[in-house]
Write a protein that holds these residues in place. Structure first.
Motif, mmCIF file in Angstrom:
data_model
loop_
_atom_site.group_PDB
_atom_site.id
_atom_site.type_symbol
_atom_site.label_atom_id
_atom_site.label_comp_id
_atom_site.label_asym_id
_atom_site.label_seq_id
_atom_site.Cartn_x
_atom_site.Cartn_y
_atom_site.Cartn_z
ATOM 1 N N THR A 154 0.847 -1.181 0.000
ATOM 2 C CA THR A 154 0.000 0.000 0.000
ATOM 3 C C THR A 154 0.883 1.231 0.000
ATOM 4 O OG1 THR A 154 -1.788 1.168 1.150
ATOM 5 C CG2 THR A 154 -0.179 0.037 2.520
ATOM 6 N N GLY A 155 0.408 2.309 -0.638
ATOM 7 C CA GLY A 155 1.176 3.543 -0.677
ATOM 8 C C GLY A 155 0.752 4.405 -1.848
ATOM 9 N N GLU A 156 0.718 5.710 -1.610
ATOM 10 C CA GLU A 156 0.397 6.658 -2.676
ATOM 11 C C GLU A 156 1.654 6.947 -3.475
ATOM 12 O OE1 GLU A 156 -1.412 11.206 -3.223
ATOM 13 O OE2 GLU A 156 -1.339 10.249 -1.235
ATOM 14 N N ILE A 157 1.514 7.079 -4.798
ATOM 15 C CA ILE A 157 2.665 7.311 -5.665
ATOM 16 C C ILE A 157 2.579 8.692 -6.300
ATOM 17 C CG2 ILE A 157 1.637 6.350 -7.780
ATOM 18 C CD1 ILE A 157 4.409 5.070 -8.339
ATOM 19 N N THR A 158 3.760 9.315 -6.481
ATOM 20 C CA THR A 158 3.822 10.595 -7.189
ATOM 21 C C THR A 158 4.336 10.351 -8.598
ATOM 22 O OG1 THR A 158 6.119 11.135 -6.643
ATOM 23 C CG2 THR A 158 4.413 11.687 -4.995
ATOM 24 N N LEU A 159 4.337 11.394 -9.427
ATOM 25 C CA LEU A 159 4.802 11.268 -10.816
ATOM 26 C C LEU A 159 6.277 10.879 -10.881
ATOM 27 C CD1 LEU A 159 3.046 14.375 -12.423
ATOM 28 C CD2 LEU A 159 2.384 11.971 -12.623
ATOM 29 N N HIS A 160 7.058 11.197 -9.844
ATOM 30 C CA HIS A 160 8.483 10.851 -9.820
ATOM 31 C C HIS A 160 8.750 9.554 -9.064
ATOM 32 C CE1 HIS A 160 9.912 14.522 -11.744
ATOM 33 N NE2 HIS A 160 9.013 15.182 -11.024
ATOM 34 N N GLY A 161 7.693 8.833 -8.685
ATOM 35 C CA GLY A 161 7.879 7.539 -8.042
ATOM 36 C C GLY A 161 8.090 7.598 -6.556
ATOM 37 N N ASN A 162 7.857 8.746 -5.937
ATOM 38 C CA ASN A 162 7.947 8.827 -4.477
ATOM 39 C C ASN A 162 6.722 8.154 -3.868
ATOM 40 O OD1 ASN A 162 10.345 10.390 -4.543
ATOM 41 N ND2 ASN A 162 9.120 12.233 -4.931
ATOM 42 N N ILE A 163 6.912 7.463 -2.747
ATOM 43 C CA ILE A 163 5.824 6.758 -2.075
ATOM 44 C C ILE A 163 5.459 7.524 -0.813
ATOM 45 C CG2 ILE A 163 5.034 4.589 -1.086
ATOM 46 C CD1 ILE A 163 5.673 4.572 -4.121
ATOM 47 N N LEU A 164 4.207 7.982 -0.771
ATOM 48 C CA LEU A 164 3.734 8.814 0.329
ATOM 49 C C LEU A 164 2.928 7.997 1.335
ATOM 50 C CD1 LEU A 164 2.535 11.928 -1.726
ATOM 51 C CD2 LEU A 164 4.829 11.407 -0.847
ATOM 52 N N ILE A 215 4.572 -4.377 2.175
ATOM 53 C CA ILE A 215 5.361 -3.196 1.818
ATOM 54 C C ILE A 215 4.554 -1.956 2.169
ATOM 55 C CG2 ILE A 215 6.410 -1.927 -0.095
ATOM 56 C CD1 ILE A 215 6.953 -4.557 -1.457
ATOM 57 N N LEU A 216 5.208 -1.034 2.934
ATOM 58 C CA LEU A 216 4.527 0.158 3.436
ATOM 59 C C LEU A 216 5.362 1.397 3.154
ATOM 60 C CD1 LEU A 216 3.731 -1.377 6.921
ATOM 61 C CD2 LEU A 216 2.017 -0.900 5.179
ATOM 62 N N PRO A 217 4.749 2.577 3.120
ATOM 63 C CA PRO A 217 5.514 3.813 2.956
ATOM 64 C C PRO A 217 6.433 4.058 4.158
ATOM 65 C CG PRO A 217 3.187 4.166 2.462
ATOM 66 C CD PRO A 217 3.291 2.823 3.120
ATOM 67 N N LYS A 218 7.616 4.591 3.875
ATOM 68 C CA LYS A 218 8.563 4.919 4.937
ATOM 69 C C LYS A 218 7.944 5.908 5.915
ATOM 70 C CE LYS A 218 12.873 4.919 6.575
ATOM 71 N NZ LYS A 218 13.526 3.700 7.114
ATOM 72 N N GLU A 219 7.075 6.791 5.399
ATOM 73 C CA GLU A 219 6.432 7.792 6.258
ATOM 74 C C GLU A 219 5.616 7.162 7.378
ATOM 75 O OE1 GLU A 219 4.063 10.697 4.285
ATOM 76 O OE2 GLU A 219 5.665 11.362 2.941
ATOM 77 N N ASN A 220 5.155 5.926 7.200
ATOM 78 C CA ASN A 220 4.319 5.271 8.208
ATOM 79 C C ASN A 220 5.118 4.426 9.199
ATOM 80 O OD1 ASN A 220 2.198 5.150 5.537
ATOM 81 N ND2 ASN A 220 1.330 5.776 7.500
ATOM 82 N N GLU A 221 6.465 4.409 9.060
ATOM 83 C CA GLU A 221 7.275 3.493 9.878
ATOM 84 C C GLU A 221 7.117 3.780 11.359
ATOM 85 O OE1 GLU A 221 11.769 1.604 10.187
ATOM 86 O OE2 GLU A 221 11.418 3.350 8.896
ATOM 87 N N ARG A 222 7.192 5.039 11.744
ATOM 88 C CA ARG A 222 7.104 5.359 13.171
ATOM 89 C C ARG A 222 5.754 4.927 13.733
ATOM 90 N NH1 ARG A 222 8.098 11.327 16.001
ATOM 91 N NH2 ARG A 222 7.572 10.658 18.137
ATOM 92 N N GLU A 223 4.683 5.185 12.983
ATOM 93 C CA GLU A 223 3.346 4.791 13.430
ATOM 94 C C GLU A 223 3.247 3.278 13.597
ATOM 95 O OE1 GLU A 223 -1.253 4.758 11.637
ATOM 96 O OE2 GLU A 223 0.371 5.805 10.564
ATOM 97 N N VAL A 224 3.852 2.548 12.676
ATOM 98 C CA VAL A 224 3.783 1.085 12.725
ATOM 99 C C VAL A 224 4.569 0.545 13.915
ATOM 100 C CG1 VAL A 224 4.425 -1.036 11.509
ATOM 101 C CG2 VAL A 224 3.367 0.855 10.246
#
Length: 668
Positions: free
Chosen positions: A600-610, A631-640
């Motif tokens: 899961t993860g949102e993608i940008t035009l440059h391939g960044n995962i939000l 596989i999860l976004p790095k932004e969610n690591e602390r929450e996980v």
């Protein structure tokens, strides 16, 4: 006295044995035409001989387009003819003149006296009957010979109904006897239907007996969805597929002529999936205004109507429930009609999947009202008030906004049909309220799937005589149990999502690439933000084509079809972007995707995962489905990392910032 003996004893010539009207060689005629003729010419002394007279009369007097040249020739020779036909009258304001038209003769300019139109105003919307035509070549209108004249007309309809007499006759029957009589009237056999199925059959009639009641019924083919409406009443109009225009439905933008909603009591869209709407955006907008208020504007014209709207369509089933392939039960409708504001204005969703397939035993054998009488009865009930408002006898709980009016309307319609004197017991009324609440609850359940943020899921209740009842549609038990694929496949990716109830679920993404011109087909009733997410993934892959080892120009050489499969949740939101990108790359490189990995993860035009929301239920859904890696976004690591250990036990968590990191992990 048995019911079958009591019915003709009480109602006399107002009823007919339905088995006598089921004639295969005469099924081309509207049922109310056939029943009118049988009732007039077949008193029952020698039915077969009398039926022969009806057949001869139809053979001699029925007008069909194929016979038009012969009939016109015969009319010219004889100067006068009686024809069985549908006659429609229109007022040409530019000429200040009424014209009759007979479609069967391909004639639009038939003189008609205004007194005849005043006598039968329904001619303005079209009526079946015996038309007396005369031919006079001396008749000239504006320099043209117009020899045809409608000199008289005898409609196939019952005269004025004495409501007091009708109520007295109704009082001689129990509720169940009356219910069976109505089911027979429609042409179905009550003996092969359960009580719930009989009540569902009567619910189909509510839009004819109550003003502005809008229903939808979806179910398997050959279950009688259209049978209950087709030819049942000349106050109803059925569109079977084809093209529907605002001019025909609402008002003509040039002439101001009111459309079908102002001419009929009920407008039925049969085979709704095959109906094409001209200018769908404008049509849906007018529908929403009309279904809410009964009036609408189109150009400089304002029109008011009272027609109920009914949508009928086919829906596949699995067992006794709607097929699990549907994410929501409005899915079989045309895409241009998938509008939550439009659905919110539907008062009830009928579970057509509960009705049995029609067989030889499905059709009525016993007595039912003649349809010319029944059509007038429905029209009369539509404009009448019950002695007491049934809504004063029950209290709705947790009903919001339009729910209350919708339920009240359906209950009033059922009461008018089953207890026109208002005398239902508390137990009987509770059955009707439960059915009305369930029909409305089904609408709201689907809205909560389509737009969970706008329509959170809730369950309605009602209370009668101190007894409180919670109503849940039976198909709530239907769950789409998606599992991870059994083996790695090209273009098949396991995504994750969260439903309106907060529960996590798998979201299987399938992508197919084939030679083409760069078209992108997004399938599976995706919402706006999910469609944008597919587009973002598509543009990312196109931009990074060479580094991703895609040998051909994507936009110039391939068509992509992207499908999102999901279990009983709304397909909306951007969190499937990463899964879309992985599926597109897999399909274009023919590299399989690991089946034991969910992402899961949102993608940008440059391939960044939000980062995304609902991370805990998504991990739980992946774990429960048998995934080994999430596989999860790095932004969610602390929450996980702060989640209870039980949530993540048994799965390996991989956090990524770029789509390329995920591709290295999952592509075989």
């Amino acid at each position: 006295m048995g019911r079958e003996t009591k019915i003709p004893e009480v109602f006399g010539r107002l009823v007919v044995e339905k088995r006598r009207t089921r004639l295969a060689d005469l099924k081309e005629f509207p049922r109310y035409v056939l029943e009118y003729l049988i009732n007039q010419f077949c008193p029952g002394d020698d039915f077969e001989a009398e039926l022969g007279r009806v057949r001869r009369k139809l053979a001699e007097n029925y007008a069909s387009p194929a016979d038009a040249p012969r009939i016109l020739h015969e009319l010219k020779q004889k100067r006068s003819l009686d024809l069985i036909a549908r006659v429609e009258v229109r007022l040409e304001t530019s000429e200040d003149k009424y014209w009759a038209q007979l479609a069967a003769l391909n004639e639009r300019h038939v003189h008609v006296d205004e007194g005849l139109v005043n006598k039968y105003p329904r001619l303005m919307g079209g009526m079946w009957g015996i038309a007396e035509l005369t031919y006079d070549e001396a008749q000239v209108w504006k320099g043209k010979i117009t020899p045809l004249l409608l000199s008289d007309f005898t409609p196939f309809q019952h005269g004025r109904i004495d409501i007091s007499e009708f109520l007295e006759k109704r009082s001689q029957f129990t509720r169940d006897e009356w219910l069976a009589l109505l089911v027979n009237t429609i042409g179905l056999n009550p003996e092969v239907l359960s009580f719930r199925q009989q009540l569902l059959t009567i619910l189909r009639l509510v839009p004819m007996a109550e003003r502005m009641v809008h229903l939808i019924e979806l179910g398997p083919r050959e279950t009688g969805k259209s049978y209950g409406y087709k030819n049942l009443s000349y106050y109803s109009y059925m569109l079977s597929g084809g093209r529907a225009t605002p001019a025909a439905l609402f008002v003509h933008g040039g002439t101001g002529k009111p459309g079908l909603v102002a001419q009929f009591d009920t407008l039925v869209f049969d085979e709704i999936a095959n109906t094409e709407f001209k200018d769908p955006t404008a049509t849906v907008s007018i529908f929403k205004d009309y279904m809410e208020y009964g009036n609408f504007s189109l150009g400089r014209f304002q029109v008011k109507g009272e027609a109920s709207i009914v949508f009928i369509g086919n829906l596949d089933v699995l067992g006794n429930q709607p097929h699990e392939k549907y994410d929501h039960l409005f899915e079989p409708l045309p895409e241009e009609l998938v509008d939550t504001a439009l659905f919110e204005r539907i008062h009830g969703f009928l579970p057509g999947w509960e009705m049995p397939k029609l067989t030889d035993k499905s059709f009525a054998e016993g007595y039912g009202f003649t349809l010319d009488y029944f059509a007038e009865l429905l029209h009369l009930l539509r404009g009448s008030l019950l002695p007491t408002d049934p809504s004063t006898r029950y209290v709705l709980r947790n009903a919001k906004g339009r729910d209350v009016e919708a339920i009240h309307k359906v209950v009033r319609g059922l009461m008018k049909l089953l207890h026109p004197d208002g005398r239902a017991t508390d137990e009987e009324l509770a059955e009707y309220v439960a059915f009305a609440v369930e029909a409305r609850q089904r609408v709201k359940d689907q809205l909560s799937v389509l737009a969970p943020g706008e329509y959170p899921k809730y369950t309605m209740e009602f209370e009668i005589a101190g007894k409180r009842t919670l109503v849940e549609p039976p198909e709530r038990a239907r769950r789409r149990s998606l599992r991870i694929p059994s083996e790695p496949q090209v273009g098949v990716v396991v995504g994750l999502a969260v439903g309106g109830d907060g529960a996590g679920s798998l979201q299987v993404i399938e992508v197919v690439a084939q030679k083409g011109n760069g078209a992108l087909h997004r399938l599976g009733s995706m919402g706006k933000s999910m469609k944008e997410s597919v587009k973002a993934a598509y543009e990312y892959v196109s931009h990074r084509r060479k580094s991703l080892q895609i040998v051909s120009e994507l936009k110039g050489g391939y068509d992509l079809s992207v499908l999102a499969l999901q279990g009983a949740i709304a397909k909306e939101g951007p969190s499937a972007g990463l899964a879309f990108a992985v599926g597109i790359v897999s399909a274009l490189t023919h590299r399989k995707v690991r089946n034991d990995v969910a992402m899961t993860g949102e993608i940008t035009l440059h391939g960044n995962i939000l980062g995304i929301g609902g991370v805990a239920p998504k991990i739980a859904a992946a774990r429960d489905a048998g995934a080994r890696v999430v596989i999860l976004p790095k932004e969610n690591e602390r929450e996980v990392r702060e989640l209870p250990a039980d949530v993540c036990r048994g799965v390996q968590l991989v956090f990524v910032e770029k789509a390329e990191e995920a591709l290295k992990e999952v592509l075989v």
